[in-house]
Design a protein around this motif. Structure first.
Motif, PDB file in Angstrom:
ATOM      1  N   GLN A 161      74.593  86.783  80.795  1.00  0.00           N
ATOM      2  CA  GLN A 161      75.827  87.511  80.519  1.00  0.00           C
ATOM      3  C   GLN A 161      76.735  86.735  79.574  1.00  0.00           C
ATOM      4  O   GLN A 161      77.360  87.309  78.675  1.00  0.00           O
ATOM      5  CB  GLN A 161      76.569  87.802  81.826  1.00  0.00           C
ATOM      6  CG  GLN A 161      77.767  88.731  81.670  1.00  0.00           C
ATOM      7  CD  GLN A 161      77.362  90.119  81.220  1.00  0.00           C
ATOM      8  OE1 GLN A 161      76.574  90.785  81.892  1.00  0.00           O
ATOM      9  NE2 GLN A 161      77.856  90.549  80.071  1.00  0.00           N
ATOM     10  N   SER A 162      76.801  85.424  79.745  1.00  0.00           N
ATOM     11  CA  SER A 162      77.632  84.596  78.886  1.00  0.00           C
ATOM     12  C   SER A 162      77.172  84.668  77.437  1.00  0.00           C
ATOM     13  O   SER A 162      77.993  84.784  76.508  1.00  0.00           O
ATOM     14  CB  SER A 162      77.610  83.147  79.378  1.00  0.00           C
ATOM     15  OG  SER A 162      78.359  82.306  78.519  1.00  0.00           O
ATOM     16  N   ASP A 165      78.020  88.038  75.994  1.00  0.00           N
ATOM     17  CA  ASP A 165      79.446  88.096  75.679  1.00  0.00           C
ATOM     18  C   ASP A 165      79.735  87.405  74.351  1.00  0.00           C
ATOM     19  O   ASP A 165      80.527  87.906  73.537  1.00  0.00           O
ATOM     20  CB  ASP A 165      80.267  87.451  76.796  1.00  0.00           C
ATOM     21  CG  ASP A 165      80.262  88.257  78.081  1.00  0.00           C
ATOM     22  OD1 ASP A 165      79.913  89.454  78.018  1.00  0.00           O
ATOM     23  OD2 ASP A 165      80.588  87.693  79.140  1.00  0.00           O
ATOM     24  N   ILE A 169      81.556  89.400  71.103  1.00  0.00           N
ATOM     25  CA  ILE A 169      82.978  89.216  70.804  1.00  0.00           C
ATOM     26  C   ILE A 169      83.238  88.721  69.388  1.00  0.00           C
ATOM     27  O   ILE A 169      84.383  88.601  68.970  1.00  0.00           O
ATOM     28  CB  ILE A 169      83.625  88.217  71.782  1.00  0.00           C
ATOM     29  CG1 ILE A 169      82.992  86.828  71.633  1.00  0.00           C
ATOM     30  CG2 ILE A 169      83.526  88.721  73.216  1.00  0.00           C
ATOM     31  CD1 ILE A 169      83.670  85.758  72.469  1.00  0.00           C
ATOM     32  N   TYR A 189      72.576  96.660  77.310  1.00  0.00           N
ATOM     33  CA  TYR A 189      73.066  96.171  76.027  1.00  0.00           C
ATOM     34  C   TYR A 189      72.089  96.543  74.922  1.00  0.00           C
ATOM     35  O   TYR A 189      70.874  96.589  75.134  1.00  0.00           O
ATOM     36  CB  TYR A 189      73.243  94.650  76.056  1.00  0.00           C
ATOM     37  CG  TYR A 189      74.435  94.198  76.864  1.00  0.00           C
ATOM     38  CD1 TYR A 189      75.631  93.869  76.251  1.00  0.00           C
ATOM     39  CD2 TYR A 189      74.356  94.125  78.256  1.00  0.00           C
ATOM     40  CE1 TYR A 189      76.729  93.454  77.005  1.00  0.00           C
ATOM     41  CE2 TYR A 189      75.444  93.717  79.011  1.00  0.00           C
ATOM     42  CZ  TYR A 189      76.621  93.384  78.377  1.00  0.00           C
ATOM     43  OH  TYR A 189      77.708  92.983  79.114  1.00  0.00           O
TER      44      TYR A 189
END
Length: 253
Positions: A161-162, A165, A169, A189
């Motif tokens: 998940q990191s 992200d 972003i 995703y």
């Protein structure tokens, strides 16, 4: 020794964005987004995958690249491209500065490599995620953790998940989260390098097999042609189910 053609770094007058993490600061330039078609998406994904899975055979010859595009495992959908079609796809990537051709010393065989990292300075876990998303389409973090294992072993879902992200972003995001489907627990995703759409979001039927255009079958053999298409689709589905079962079983080993 290899001699490379068309591998220069794409110029950019923009200011890069710094991202800090486990692998240090990564500066990712603000570049225009790419809009790859299905063929280009598959070719780029295969070049990324083979660079890491079989580095001893990378860069890839046209024959090896076509075989990688059409393999039955870790591909969704399963394809049937011939070498001329694959060559057109990799040449389109060369025009977009996403691939280059090189020549081995004393050999006439052309070999191809990707240039994705000339445009985006990606960390190893991010490369793994982008590669699998290019080859298999939208997926959940759990699916990505299993399917990237050979390229990068994520220690946890939180680590997946990191990285997602970080990819989402940036000023030029490379992934985005899809809308949640009815009854779905995990969000999925998708990568943003290509123009492909998610069939489940549009209501379109998923394509199991796609290939280069072929002549229409003889009018006296329509049933045979239909049976061959159904058989190819069933084989692709069986290969996919086998891989899913193997991945599920590995979780308990």
């Amino acid at each position: 020794m290899f001699f490379q053609s068309g591998a220069g770094r794409a110029s950019s007058e923009t200011v890069p964005l710094a991202i800090s993490g486990e692998f240090g600061d990564v500066r990712r330039p603000f570049l225009m987004s790419f809009e790859l078609n299905e063929l280009e998406t598959r070719v780029l994904g295969c070049l990324l995958e083979k660079e890491r899975h079989t580095p001893e055979n990378y860069p890839l010859s046209l024959h090896a690249l076509a075989a990688a595009c059409n393999q039955s495992t870790n591909r969704d959908p399963v394809s049937g491209y011939d070498e001329k079609v694959v060559e057109a796809g990799v040449n389109a990537l060369r025009e977009k500065k996403l691939a280059s051709v090189i020549f081995g010393a004393g050999s006439r065989v052309q070999k191809y490599r990707h240039l994705l990292l000339n445009h985006f300075e990606l960390k190893p876990p991010e490369v793994a995620l982008i590669c699998v998303l290019l080859l298999r389409g939208p997926q959940t973090p759990g699916e990505l953790r299993i399917r990237t294992e050979r390229m990068f072993a994520f220690p946890s879902l939180e680590a997946v998940q990191s990285s997602l992200d970080d990819l989402a972003i940036d000023a030029t995001p490379l992934v985005h989260m899809l809308e949640q489907r009815p009854g779905q627990k995990e969000r999925r995703y998708a990568q943003l390098l290509s123009t492909e759409t998610d069939p489940s979001q549009t209501g379109a039927e998923p394509i199991l097999v796609f290939a280069a255009p072929k002549p229409e079958p003889d009018a006296v053999e329509p049933r045979l042609a239909a049976a061959e298409q159904e058989l190819a689709a069933l084989r692709a589905e069986v290969a996919h189910l086998r891989e899913e079962f193997s991945a599920f079983r590995r979780q308990f080993e």
